[in-house]
Design an enzyme around this catalytic site. Structure first.
Site, short mmCIF file in Angstrom:
data_model
loop_
_atom_site.label_atom_id
_atom_site.label_comp_id
_atom_site.label_asym_id
_atom_site.label_seq_id
_atom_site.Cartn_x
_atom_site.Cartn_y
_atom_site.Cartn_z
N ALA A 64 95.38 35.90 81.39
CA ALA A 64 95.40 34.68 82.18
C ALA A 64 96.06 33.59 81.34
O ALA A 64 96.05 33.65 80.11
CB ALA A 64 93.97 34.29 82.53
N GLY A 107 93.47 39.39 81.10
CA GLY A 107 93.81 39.61 82.52
C GLY A 107 94.94 40.61 82.69
O GLY A 107 95.05 41.24 83.74
N GLU A 110 93.26 43.90 82.57
CA GLU A 110 92.52 44.01 83.84
C GLU A 110 93.47 44.33 84.99
O GLU A 110 93.15 45.10 85.88
CB GLU A 110 91.74 42.72 84.11
CG GLU A 110 90.60 42.52 83.11
CD GLU A 110 89.95 41.15 83.24
OE1 GLU A 110 90.67 40.14 83.12
OE2 GLU A 110 88.73 41.09 83.44
N GLU A 130 89.34 38.03 75.34
CA GLU A 130 88.76 36.79 75.87
C GLU A 130 87.71 36.18 74.95
O GLU A 130 87.63 34.96 74.81
CB GLU A 130 88.13 37.05 77.25
CG GLU A 130 89.13 37.29 78.36
CD GLU A 130 89.49 38.74 78.58
OE1 GLU A 130 89.28 39.57 77.67
OE2 GLU A 130 90.00 39.05 79.67
C1 HXC Z 1 99.33 31.06 77.97
C2 HXC Z 1 100.56 32.31 76.48
C3 HXC Z 1 99.63 33.39 76.60
C4 HXC Z 1 98.50 33.21 77.46
C5 HXC Z 1 101.18 33.96 75.20
N1 HXC Z 1 101.49 32.73 75.61
N2 HXC Z 1 100.05 34.39 75.79
N3 HXC Z 1 100.40 31.17 77.16
N4 HXC Z 1 98.40 32.03 78.12
N5 HXC Z 1 97.59 34.17 77.67
C6 HXC Z 1 102.62 31.89 75.23
C7 HXC Z 1 102.42 31.29 73.84
O1 HXC Z 1 101.63 30.13 73.91
C8 HXC Z 1 103.85 30.99 73.43
O2 HXC Z 1 104.25 29.79 74.08
C9 HXC Z 1 104.62 32.16 74.07
O3 HXC Z 1 103.79 32.68 75.10
C10 HXC Z 1 104.89 33.26 73.08
O4 HXC Z 1 103.66 33.63 72.49
P1 HXC Z 1 103.48 33.86 70.91
O5 HXC Z 1 102.05 33.80 70.63
O6 HXC Z 1 104.38 32.93 70.17
O7 HXC Z 1 104.07 35.33 70.80
P2 HXC Z 1 103.64 36.49 69.80
O8 HXC Z 1 103.53 35.97 68.38
O9 HXC Z 1 104.59 37.59 70.08
O10 HXC Z 1 102.17 36.92 70.24
C11 HXC Z 1 101.96 37.51 71.50
C12 HXC Z 1 100.43 37.58 71.84
C13 HXC Z 1 99.82 36.19 71.71
C14 HXC Z 1 99.75 38.55 70.85
C15 HXC Z 1 100.34 38.14 73.24
O11 HXC Z 1 100.63 35.27 72.44
C16 HXC Z 1 98.43 36.09 72.21
O12 HXC Z 1 97.48 36.46 71.52
N6 HXC Z 1 98.26 35.57 73.45
C17 HXC Z 1 96.96 35.32 74.01
C18 HXC Z 1 96.30 36.59 74.48
C19 HXC Z 1 94.93 36.33 75.10
O13 HXC Z 1 94.04 35.77 74.46
N7 HXC Z 1 94.76 36.72 76.36
C20 HXC Z 1 93.52 36.56 77.09
C21 HXC Z 1 93.59 35.28 77.85
S1 HXC Z 1 92.05 34.95 78.71
P3 HXC Z 1 105.09 28.67 73.31
O14 HXC Z 1 105.14 27.55 74.29
O15 HXC Z 1 104.37 28.38 72.04
O16 HXC Z 1 106.44 29.32 73.08
C22 HXC Z 1 92.11 35.96 80.04
C23 HXC Z 1 90.95 35.80 80.99
C24 HXC Z 1 91.07 36.71 82.18
O17 HXC Z 1 92.98 36.73 80.23
C25 HXC Z 1 90.16 36.23 83.26
C26 HXC Z 1 90.47 36.83 84.59
C27 HXC Z 1 91.83 36.61 85.06
#
Ligand code: HXC
Length: 256
Positions: A64, A107, A110, A130
């Site tokens: 998400a 997400g 999921e 998460e």
């Molecule tokens: C918003 C995101 C994002 C996310 C990545 N980006 N994941 N933005 N939400 N979930 C954005 C980053 O902010 C960044 O933007 C760009 O994408 C590139 O990401 P980087 O981190 O620079 O890339 P990288 O080093 O390759 O790392 C990739 C990654 C990491 C490992 C996927 O981005 C990451 O850990 N993302 C979060 C994963 C996460 O926690 N997901 C769960 C979310 S909660 P900028 O602007 O800086 O370029 C969830 C709840 C579900 O999913 C509930 C039901 C739907």
């Protein structure tokens, strides 16, 4: 640029591609609306017999959109009614194959678990991170993951947030098969084409009974199976399939 692109690469096959590469395909409102709309349309389209859902080489979906929910409150999250946008994917009556390269996190994992078959690239990573941002899965991660891999593997992923490799996911039953990264989409499309050549009513009944039966007591689930099995004998495709076998020719299925 559309954030969800729908194509028809093969006969009977639709390809749904999440296209938000700058955010690792994070699922913001626009992406979710796009996915819900695509699955609603494809469910109704008689030309479509199998659906492949994919992202890009780097990410299937990184979860998400954290930026879109960082400051939200509980009531706001409730009013967003995000579950309504997942419903058309969960309820899709046609076989869905997830073709996963790169990150399938939160997400995104999921979303992959909404599919019926998951083809993963060797470099894919699956995880429910998460907990690392102070929340928990909200689109089935605690339930579909546990049903897929069992309590002890699921708890490890859910409580640590640590991603697992495609090989680990394969070993624990979270994916259907692992292929070289460059072959994921082709493998999924070929598989979808094979399934699209099957009688669609049988495919639909199989999907419905597997999903509904998983949450029902065994006797009730077996009865569901029996009824669906019997129902198919009123389809033209059953006659066609069995006659073609006896006459030693290829069947031509009409979906009736
Ligand atoms: C918003 C995101 C994002 C996310 C990545 N980006 N994941 N933005 N939400 N979930 C954005 C980053 O902010 C960044 O933007 C760009 O994408 C590139 O990401 P980087 O981190 O620079 O890339 P990288 O080093 O390759 O790392 C990739 C990654 C990491 C490992 C996927 O981005 C990451 O850990 N993302 C979060 C994963 C996460 O926690 N997901 C769960 C979310 S909660 P900028 O602007 O800086 O370029 C969830 C709840 C579900 O999913 C509930 C039901 C739907």
């Amino acid at each position: 640029m559309e954030v969800v692109v729908v194509e028809r690469p093969r006969e009977g096959v639709a390809l749904v591609r999440i296209n938000r590469p700058e955010a690792r395909n994070a699922l913001n409102g626009e992406v979710r609306q796009g996915l819900a709309g695509a699955f609603t349309d494809l469910a109704r389209d008689p030309e479509v017999r199998a659906i492949v859902l994919t992202g890009n080489e780097e990410a299937f979906a990184a979860g998400a959109d954290i930026k879109a929910m960082a400051e939200a409150g509980a009531v706001e999250m409730m009013l967003r009614e995000a579950h309504r946008l997942w419903a058309p994917i969960a309820a899709c009556p046609k076989p869905v194959i997830a073709a996963v390269n790169g990150y399938a996190l939160g997400g995104g994992c999921e979303l992959a678990m909404h599919a019926d078959i998951i083809i993963a690239g060797e470099g894919a990573q699956f995880g429910q991170p998460e907990i690392r941002v102070g929340i928990m899965p909200g689109a089935g991660g605690t339930q579909r993951l546990t049903r897929a891999v069992g309590k002890f593997k699921a708890m490890m992923m859910l409580l640590t947030g640590k991603p697992i490799s495609a090989r680990e996911a394969d070993a624990m039953g979270l994916v259907s098969s692992v292929v070289p990264d460059g072959e994921v989409l082709e493998t999924a499309l070929t598989l979808a084409e094979t399934i699209a050549g099957m009688p669609p009513l049988a495919a639909r009944q199989i999907k419905e009974v597997v999903l509904a039966g998983a949450d029902a007591p065994l006797e009730a689930a077996l009865m569901l199976e029996r009824k669906a099995f019997q129902l198919l004998f009123d389809s033209e495709d059953q006659k066609e399939g069995m006659r073609a076998f006896i006459e030693k020719r290829r069947p031509a299925y009409q979906g009736r």
